[in-house]
Enzyme design. Sequence first.
Site, PDB file in Angstrom:
ATOM      1  N   HIS A 103       0.858  -1.186   0.000  1.00 24.12           N
ATOM      2  CA  HIS A 103       0.000   0.000   0.000  1.00 24.12           C
ATOM      3  C   HIS A 103       0.891   1.231   0.000  1.00 24.12           C
ATOM      4  CE1 HIS A 103      -1.635   3.300   2.601  1.00 24.12           C
ATOM      5  NE2 HIS A 103      -2.564   3.262   1.673  1.00 24.12           N
ATOM      6  N   HIS A 157      12.540  -1.380   4.359  1.00 16.80           N
ATOM      7  CA  HIS A 157      12.843  -0.323   5.328  1.00 16.80           C
ATOM      8  C   HIS A 157      14.106   0.452   4.952  1.00 16.80           C
ATOM      9  CE1 HIS A 157       9.799  -0.571   8.501  1.00 16.80           C
ATOM     10  NE2 HIS A 157       9.661  -1.828   8.090  1.00 16.80           N
TER      11      HIS A 157
END
Length: 302
Positions: free
Chosen positions: A108, A147
């Site tokens: 998303h 990340h």
Amino acid sequence: MSKVDKLAVREYLLTLQDTICRELERVDGGGRFVEDSWTREAGGGGRSRVINDGAVFEKGGVNFSHVMGEGLPASATASRPELAGCRFEAMGVSLVIHPENPMVPTSHANVRFFIAEKDGAPPIWWFGGGFDLTPYYGFEEDCAHWHRVAQQACAPFGEQYYPEYKRWCDEYFYIKHRNEPRGIGGLFFDDLNAPGFESSFALMRSVGDSYCTAYAPIVERRKALPWSQAQRQFQLYRRGRYVEFNLVYDRGTLFGLQTGGRTESILMSMPPLVRWDYDWHPEPGSEEARLTEYFLTNREWL
């Protein structure tokens, strides 16, 4: 404070939608996005692009919207009651991608801009956005890569942004009634205006431009991995968590519904297939159990 340039934001968002759709079509290798342009009776409109039954992506949507109105809804003024009754414009790109292969995570992303005005007072504006990843079967390499890209997107603007936005993402994408995170997080920010328009806009662009860099390599690594029907059923079960979060907690969903937005576009984030099983628990020590016990724990991946 530098001058607010709504046109520049709109042009960037339209270009971002084009760029992301092209890259996702390349990664899928077979599916194509179908565009549906729409207008909103109360003001504004958008472009919804949806891919269905692709070679990799079972369903995905990349939506651009630019809407305006005479009063902000409760979801937008809950923390800022002084904005009640303000005229507003809201524009953004929001996407959700649901792969068929359970080894490929759902992703998303969203970047957005709000501006509110009332009675000739100076406009109040802010940027928001981020991206997050929802695996069904975890791979540490993928989580670290996701990340790392998130950190790199924030780095030019200050070392404080990644840990702040990572923490905010962990807190926001938390399913309170299940007492568990939705996924392995990423970035989430809102109400960004303190550095001034140009710097805030640049940070939002950096996040938006980083989505494909974060997601495409993960899809490429996992899309050809074999999977079983048992793993597929687990994916459908876990998709239920995605639906629960979006319908109960997601600010974008609530904002769209409360402003009379286009329901088809608002709910394009929903997976095509999902299942709920009463009081189901994975086998101890299984990969299914490891998802919640190891991966969905708000870990520090860097």
